[in-house]
Design an enzyme around this catalytic site. Structure first.
Site, PDB file in Angstrom:
ATOM      1  CG  ASN A   1      -3.484   5.825  14.012  1.00  0.00           C
ATOM      2  OD1 ASN A   1      -4.163   6.723  14.154  1.00  0.00           O
ATOM      3  ND2 ASN A   1      -2.409   6.097  13.306  1.00  0.00           N
TER       4      ASN A   1
ATOM      5  CB  SER B   1       9.721   4.444  15.037  1.00  0.00           C
ATOM      6  OG  SER B   1       9.211   4.734  13.797  1.00  0.00           O
ATOM      7  CG  LEU B   2      12.418   7.316  21.262  1.00  0.00           C
ATOM      8  CD1 LEU B   2      13.773   6.842  21.029  1.00  0.00           C
ATOM      9  CD2 LEU B   2      12.616   8.634  21.837  1.00  0.00           C
ATOM     10  CG  ASN B   3       7.230   4.156  18.799  1.00  0.00           C
ATOM     11  OD1 ASN B   3       7.049   5.437  18.430  1.00  0.00           O
ATOM     12  ND2 ASN B   3       7.325   3.068  17.696  1.00  0.00           N
TER      13      ASN B   3
ATOM     14  CB  CYS C   1       0.921   5.905  11.717  1.00  0.00           C
ATOM     15  SG  CYS C   1       1.587   7.426  10.920  1.00  0.00           S
TER      16      CYS C   1
ATOM     17  CD  GLU D   1      -2.686  -1.348   2.328  1.00  0.00           C
ATOM     18  OE1 GLU D   1      -3.918  -1.619   2.376  1.00  0.00           O
ATOM     19  OE2 GLU D   1      -2.230  -1.025   3.567  1.00  0.00           O
TER      20      GLU D   1
ATOM     21  CB  CYS E   1       2.983   7.554   3.354  1.00  0.00           C
ATOM     22  SG  CYS E   1       3.452   6.265   4.263  1.00  0.00           S
TER      23      CYS E   1
ATOM     24  N   GLY F   1       6.988  -1.939   5.879  1.00  0.00           N
ATOM     25  CA  GLY F   1       8.327  -2.341   5.908  1.00  0.00           C
ATOM     26  C   GLY F   1       9.096  -1.466   6.593  1.00  0.00           C
ATOM     27  CD  GLU F   2      13.388  -0.435   9.603  1.00  0.00           C
ATOM     28  OE1 GLU F   2      12.513   0.334   9.993  1.00  0.00           O
ATOM     29  OE2 GLU F   2      14.580   0.563   9.220  1.00  0.00           O
TER      30      GLU F   2
ATOM     31  CB  CYS G   1       3.322  -2.198  13.599  1.00  0.00           C
ATOM     32  SG  CYS G   1       3.128  -1.839  11.727  1.00  0.00           S
TER      33      CYS G   1
ATOM     34  CB  CYS H   1       6.464  -2.797  15.939  1.00  0.00           C
ATOM     35  SG  CYS H   1       8.211  -2.032  15.582  1.00  0.00           S
TER      36      CYS H   1
ATOM     37  CB  CYS I   1       7.442  -5.325   8.513  1.00  0.00           C
ATOM     38  SG  CYS I   1       8.444  -4.358   9.167  1.00  0.00           S
TER      39      CYS I   1
END
Ligand code: SAH
Length: 344
Positions: A290, A214-216, A333, A91, A104, A160-161, A118, A115, A111
């Site tokens: 989200n 992406s710290l999170n 996201c 996508e 984007c 994906g990363e 996600c 995470c 992936c």
């Protein structure tokens, strides 16, 4: 296998042409057709002799992305679902901003990073995208726009990363920003990573684009829980790679921080962010989680989010709350699943 010229840089295209006994400038002409005129067939390339066009049709391919579906959100965000040549789905999301559009794009089908918050992670990993498949997301979407010139920004924040598919992503970014490629400004291309530390440093040496991390979570225990990559590259290693990336002429690094109720939204989490990012040219994007029903997590209330942000601001950090767009079409996201239907 047919060659796809979007997997090659300008030097490699010229070499391909000379290997065929043709003039190198024919390669430059083809690049123009591909990147400036967004050509989808060699037949369109009217300044090439017919013999070369038919040789190219035999030996090379142009676009392997099949547009399956495009959905439009109430806020104008558009989500594109593409089928790859081997059937995998990816996508891309086109996001309208005040005076421009941001696209984007995805770097992998699925992936491996796992995470916890996600949706892409839940489908597992299929394969890396080629450079051509990464670039074609931009080309196919741009071709469908009424105002293609207003597509100025690219974020590698889809499925994906990107650093886990390093060479194809690097080639794609080079072709997206080079003058004889798509000619995007390197200041308007942003790569977002979950934190593969050694490759952050390498990226800084190989190309000049913006970095988002992406710290999170700002302590290892919470980050290990949310993002398995942290067990390989803990926060100290990650931040040290960011310091190496942050050369004087670069702009700020963006740190994305998803806010998840009861997990990483306490006052002490905000103070940990301040501590680990001190001295870095950093800006913090706070993203309320989200939600989707397969998660056992929820975002904090807006009041709590504002309180969290205030702590960062009081300590002289730039912190914005980024409510992502396109939630109603699962384009926000972490919601890209590459599935045909919404997940049950
Ligand atoms: N692998 C890259 C790029 C893809 S994820 C990376 O990790 O940065 C893009 C962004 O979406 C990341 O900042 C990630 O933290 C965020 N994200 C993932 N799931 C989310 C969710 N459920 N809610 C909000 N943001 C999410």
């Amino acid at each position: 296998m047919k060659v796809n010229f979007k997997d090659l840089d300008s030097g490699e295209i010229e070499e391909w042409f000379t290997n065929q006994g043709l003039d190198a400038y024919r390669g430059r002409q083809v690049r123009q057709w591909l990147y400036k005129k967004l050509a989808f067939s060699f037949d369109e390339m009217s300044n090439l002799p017919k013999s070369i066009r038919s040789l190219l049709t035999d030996k090379a391919c142009i676009n392997n992305l099949e547009k399956i579906k495009a959905e439009v959100s109430e806020d104008g965000t558009e989500k594109y679902l593409f089928k790859l040549i081997d059937g995998h789905l990816i996508e891309s999301v086109l996001i309208p901003e005040k005076d421009h559009f941001t696209i984007c794009i995805s770097s992998q089908a699925g992936c491996t990073m796992g995470c916890r918050f996600c949706l892409t992670a839940k489908q597992g990993f299929n394969r890396n995208l080629t450079s051509a498949e990464i670039i074609d997301q931009v080309i196919v979407v741009k071709r469908s726009m009424d105002t293609p010139d207003r597509l100025t920004n690219i974020v590698l924040m889809g499925m994906g990363e990107p650093l886990d598919n390093y060479s194809a992503v690097l080639m794609a970014m080079k072709n997206l920003i080079s003058n004889d490629g798509m000619n995007f400004s390197h200041r308007k291309v942003t790569l977002s990573t979950c934190g593969i530390a050694p490759l952050i440093k390498k990226l800084g040496e190989d190309i000049q684009v913006n970095l988002a991390v992406s710290l999170n979570a700002a302590d290892d225990k919470t980050r290990n829980f949310l993002m398995p990559i942290n067990r390989r590259y803990p926060i100290k290693t990650l931040i040290s790679a960011c310091r190496d990336f942050a050369l004087p002429n670069r702009s700020m690094i963006t740190f994305e921080y998803i806010l998840i109720k009861g997990i990483n939204d306490r006052d002490r989490d905000a103070y940990n962010i301040i501590r680990i990012l001190s001295g870095l040219k950093a800006k913090i994007n706070l993203i309320p989680l989200n939600p989707h029903h397969s998660l056992k997590m929820t975002p904090p209330s807006m009041e709590e989010i504002l309180h969290f942000r205030q702590i960062l601001i009081d300590n002289h950090f730039t912190a914005i709350i980024r409510k992502s767009k396109g939630e109603d079409i699962l384009a926000a996201c972490g919601q890209l699943s590459g599935r045909h239907n919404k997940m049950e």
